[in-house]
Motif scaffolding. Sequence first.
Motif, PDB file in Angstrom:
ATOM      1  N   TYR A 260     -71.138  67.169 -56.592  1.00  0.00           N
ATOM      2  CA  TYR A 260     -72.476  66.631 -56.851  1.00  0.00           C
ATOM      3  C   TYR A 260     -73.320  66.593 -55.570  1.00  0.00           C
ATOM      4  CZ  TYR A 260     -76.281  63.503 -57.956  1.00  0.00           C
ATOM      5  OH  TYR A 260     -77.542  62.967 -58.105  1.00  0.00           O
ATOM      6  N   LYS A 261     -72.714  66.149 -54.485  1.00  0.00           N
ATOM      7  CA  LYS A 261     -73.457  66.075 -53.218  1.00  0.00           C
ATOM      8  C   LYS A 261     -73.871  67.459 -52.745  1.00  0.00           C
ATOM      9  CE  LYS A 261     -71.266  61.786 -51.621  1.00  0.00           C
ATOM     10  NZ  LYS A 261     -70.312  61.182 -50.646  1.00  0.00           N
ATOM     11  N   ALA A 262     -73.040  68.461 -53.019  1.00  0.00           N
ATOM     12  CA  ALA A 262     -73.366  69.827 -52.601  1.00  0.00           C
ATOM     13  C   ALA A 262     -74.599  70.346 -53.330  1.00  0.00           C
ATOM     14  CB  ALA A 262     -72.177  70.753 -52.840  1.00  0.00           C
ATOM     15  N   VAL A 263     -74.626  70.189 -54.666  1.00  0.00           N
ATOM     16  CA  VAL A 263     -75.739  70.765 -55.431  1.00  0.00           C
ATOM     17  C   VAL A 263     -77.015  69.937 -55.305  1.00  0.00           C
ATOM     18  CG1 VAL A 263     -74.230  71.934 -57.063  1.00  0.00           C
ATOM     19  CG2 VAL A 263     -75.011  69.612 -57.570  1.00  0.00           C
ATOM     20  N   SER A 264     -76.893  68.701 -54.828  1.00  0.00           N
ATOM     21  CA  SER A 264     -78.086  67.856 -54.674  1.00  0.00           C
ATOM     22  C   SER A 264     -78.451  67.622 -53.216  1.00  0.00           C
ATOM     23  CB  SER A 264     -77.855  66.508 -55.369  1.00  0.00           C
ATOM     24  OG  SER A 264     -76.745  65.824 -54.795  1.00  0.00           O
ATOM     25  N   ALA A 265     -77.780  68.319 -52.297  1.00  0.00           N
ATOM     26  CA  ALA A 265     -77.985  68.080 -50.859  1.00  0.00           C
ATOM     27  C   ALA A 265     -79.415  68.421 -50.431  1.00  0.00           C
ATOM     28  CB  ALA A 265     -76.994  68.906 -50.049  1.00  0.00           C
ATOM     29  N   PRO A 266     -80.025  67.593 -49.582  1.00  0.00           N
ATOM     30  CA  PRO A 266     -81.389  67.857 -49.115  1.00  0.00           C
ATOM     31  C   PRO A 266     -81.456  68.810 -47.929  1.00  0.00           C
ATOM     32  CG  PRO A 266     -80.642  65.742 -48.282  1.00  0.00           C
ATOM     33  CD  PRO A 266     -79.548  66.256 -49.166  1.00  0.00           C
ATOM     34  N   SER A 267     -80.299  69.143 -47.344  1.00  0.00           N
ATOM     35  CA  SER A 267     -80.305  70.012 -46.162  1.00  0.00           C
ATOM     36  C   SER A 267     -79.155  71.001 -46.247  1.00  0.00           C
ATOM     37  CB  SER A 267     -80.173  69.188 -44.877  1.00  0.00           C
ATOM     38  OG  SER A 267     -78.887  68.587 -44.802  1.00  0.00           O
ATOM     39  N   ILE A 268     -79.297  72.102 -45.525  1.00  0.00           N
ATOM     40  CA  ILE A 268     -78.265  73.133 -45.542  1.00  0.00           C
ATOM     41  C   ILE A 268     -76.969  72.621 -44.930  1.00  0.00           C
ATOM     42  CG2 ILE A 268     -79.204  74.150 -43.426  1.00  0.00           C
ATOM     43  CD1 ILE A 268     -77.034  75.801 -46.175  1.00  0.00           C
ATOM     44  N   SER A 269     -77.062  71.794 -43.901  1.00  0.00           N
ATOM     45  CA  SER A 269     -75.836  71.305 -43.263  1.00  0.00           C
ATOM     46  C   SER A 269     -75.020  70.473 -44.251  1.00  0.00           C
ATOM     47  CB  SER A 269     -76.176  70.482 -42.017  1.00  0.00           C
ATOM     48  OG  SER A 269     -76.966  69.357 -42.349  1.00  0.00           O
ATOM     49  N   GLN A 270     -75.695  69.625 -45.012  1.00  0.00           N
ATOM     50  CA  GLN A 270     -74.990  68.801 -45.998  1.00  0.00           C
ATOM     51  C   GLN A 270     -74.473  69.658 -47.155  1.00  0.00           C
ATOM     52  OE1 GLN A 270     -78.495  66.056 -46.098  1.00  0.00           O
ATOM     53  NE2 GLN A 270     -76.919  64.494 -46.349  1.00  0.00           N
ATOM     54  N   ARG A 271     -75.276  70.652 -47.560  1.00  0.00           N
ATOM     55  CA  ARG A 271     -74.867  71.521 -48.665  1.00  0.00           C
ATOM     56  C   ARG A 271     -73.598  72.270 -48.307  1.00  0.00           C
ATOM     57  NH1 ARG A 271     -79.216  74.938 -49.019  1.00  0.00           N
ATOM     58  NH2 ARG A 271     -80.337  73.150 -49.858  1.00  0.00           N
ATOM     59  N   GLU A 272     -73.578  72.877 -47.132  1.00  0.00           N
ATOM     60  CA  GLU A 272     -72.386  73.626 -46.726  1.00  0.00           C
ATOM     61  C   GLU A 272     -71.193  72.698 -46.563  1.00  0.00           C
ATOM     62  OE1 GLU A 272     -71.058  76.810 -43.279  1.00  0.00           O
ATOM     63  OE2 GLU A 272     -71.958  74.899 -42.665  1.00  0.00           O
ATOM     64  N   GLU A 273     -71.404  71.570 -45.916  1.00  0.00           N
ATOM     65  CA  GLU A 273     -70.301  70.635 -45.679  1.00  0.00           C
ATOM     66  C   GLU A 273     -69.647  70.214 -46.995  1.00  0.00           C
ATOM     67  OE1 GLU A 273     -69.601  66.330 -43.468  1.00  0.00           O
ATOM     68  OE2 GLU A 273     -71.532  66.735 -44.425  1.00  0.00           O
ATOM     69  N   GLN A 274     -70.446  69.882 -47.979  1.00  0.00           N
ATOM     70  CA  GLN A 274     -69.909  69.344 -49.231  1.00  0.00           C
ATOM     71  C   GLN A 274     -69.297  70.432 -50.123  1.00  0.00           C
ATOM     72  OE1 GLN A 274     -69.512  66.118 -49.977  1.00  0.00           O
ATOM     73  NE2 GLN A 274     -70.310  65.678 -47.919  1.00  0.00           N
ATOM     74  N   ILE A 275     -69.890  71.634 -50.148  1.00  0.00           N
ATOM     75  CA  ILE A 275     -69.326  72.673 -51.013  1.00  0.00           C
ATOM     76  C   ILE A 275     -68.021  73.206 -50.432  1.00  0.00           C
ATOM     77  CG2 ILE A 275     -70.456  74.748 -50.071  1.00  0.00           C
ATOM     78  CD1 ILE A 275     -69.971  73.834 -53.797  1.00  0.00           C
ATOM     79  N   VAL A 276     -67.907  73.230 -49.114  1.00  0.00           N
ATOM     80  CA  VAL A 276     -66.640  73.647 -48.496  1.00  0.00           C
ATOM     81  C   VAL A 276     -65.596  72.543 -48.657  1.00  0.00           C
ATOM     82  CG1 VAL A 276     -65.500  74.351 -46.355  1.00  0.00           C
ATOM     83  CG2 VAL A 276     -67.777  75.207 -46.885  1.00  0.00           C
ATOM     84  N   LEU A 277     -66.024  71.295 -48.523  1.00  0.00           N
ATOM     85  CA  LEU A 277     -65.105  70.175 -48.762  1.00  0.00           C
ATOM     86  C   LEU A 277     -64.584  70.220 -50.204  1.00  0.00           C
ATOM     87  CD1 LEU A 277     -63.728  67.474 -48.077  1.00  0.00           C
ATOM     88  CD2 LEU A 277     -65.883  66.332 -48.679  1.00  0.00           C
ATOM     89  N   ALA A 278     -65.455  70.507 -51.156  1.00  0.00           N
ATOM     90  CA  ALA A 278     -65.035  70.583 -52.559  1.00  0.00           C
ATOM     91  C   ALA A 278     -63.987  71.672 -52.751  1.00  0.00           C
ATOM     92  CB  ALA A 278     -66.245  70.836 -53.456  1.00  0.00           C
ATOM     93  N   GLN A 279     -64.171  72.801 -52.073  1.00  0.00           N
ATOM     94  CA  GLN A 279     -63.177  73.877 -52.154  1.00  0.00           C
ATOM     95  C   GLN A 279     -61.846  73.438 -51.546  1.00  0.00           C
ATOM     96  OE1 GLN A 279     -64.849  77.864 -50.977  1.00  0.00           O
ATOM     97  NE2 GLN A 279     -66.763  76.702 -50.880  1.00  0.00           N
ATOM     98  N   GLN A 280     -61.918  72.772 -50.425  1.00  0.00           N
ATOM     99  CA  GLN A 280     -60.697  72.296 -49.771  1.00  0.00           C
ATOM    100  C   GLN A 280     -59.953  71.307 -50.677  1.00  0.00           C
ATOM    101  OE1 GLN A 280     -61.015  69.470 -46.440  1.00  0.00           O
ATOM    102  NE2 GLN A 280     -59.596  70.794 -45.285  1.00  0.00           N
TER     103      GLN A 280
END
Length: 361
Positions: A260-280
């Motif tokens: 959820y945080k990845a798809v709703s992230a307001p910045s690229i840094s947060q988007r990348e961090e959360q989508i990679v965390l979700a994969q991990q």
Amino acid sequence: MLKFIKGKELCRNFFTEIAKPILDRQFPGLVYSAGLLGYGSDVLGYDDPVSTDHMWGSRFYLFLKEEDQALKPQLLEAFSSHFPETYQGYHVNFSPPDPNDGGVRHATPSLDGKVNPLIFLYTIEEYLDFYLGTHQLDNLSDIEWLSFSEHRLLALAVGEFYVDMLHLADTLSPISYYPQNVWLYLIASNWSLIAEEQAFVKRCASTGDETGSILVCARIAERLMRLAFLYCKQYAPYSKWFGTAFQRLPIQQTIKDAIYKAVSAPSISQREEQIVLAQQLMAQLHNSLSVTEPVPDKIESYFGRDIQVIHPDRIAAIVASHLKDTPLAHAPLIGTLSEVANFTTLYENVSYRSRIQGLYE
């Protein structure tokens, strides 16, 4: 204001209190199965007051033996003559199927005192041929499995039977979930599809394409959600209820939060961090279930660039290696067409099944 009743409860009570006594009285000795399955948000338990505007109400399927098919007109006449016009406040009568709207019917008052109910009469083979494209559910090949609509498999797997003298639940038991080879193939496919765009969430943004970055992130997020269904060994519904069903899966809340945080992230840094965390976290879930030997879950840079990945292609390769010497050993890792949300024209039309199977041969 009319109190909303969940469709599953409404249909179950209607059959037990209204329909079954009619069958017992007017058709004693009839061997049949009756229940609620197939189409409808009510079958999945997701219906709400909005759902009541069409194809919703006091309804059920009645399955007959082949030799009793001739009774269909008599059964419908008995229901029409003896059903009440309303049940628990809802109309039992329905409009004729609309030929301009896919046969949709709407609950409406009866004009002559007789009821035209939303009841469906089939033999078991007749219904399965219509809904799945085959009634031969034993010994399905791996490739045949991949031609089915996942939503339709779900809608049969969660069906409820009020009376089951024809043992329809047993007939449907072989499709309660994917067999091992197909399950592994779908896991490998979804990791492979993630791998195709693993670096693009950050790469798109670095070129000024914020919209492209968001779209890639959303596609990866959906694939991760599909992996969650697979790891929980639950069929996924179609797009309207996909997110709702995902939230109910018995997985760690941290995975749901990261997606959820990845798809709703307001910045690229947060988007990348959360989508990679979700994969991990998803890779760690894979390992915790001992699906295969341990797969990599370490976050690393992508070819030395300022892009973070966990190399989902390596996970896909490990899972796919377990398909050696199976009919899916050389099938392209594309998943099923029903995993593409807006391909309903293909995967919902059972006449296309044989052509879909050709994708994997």
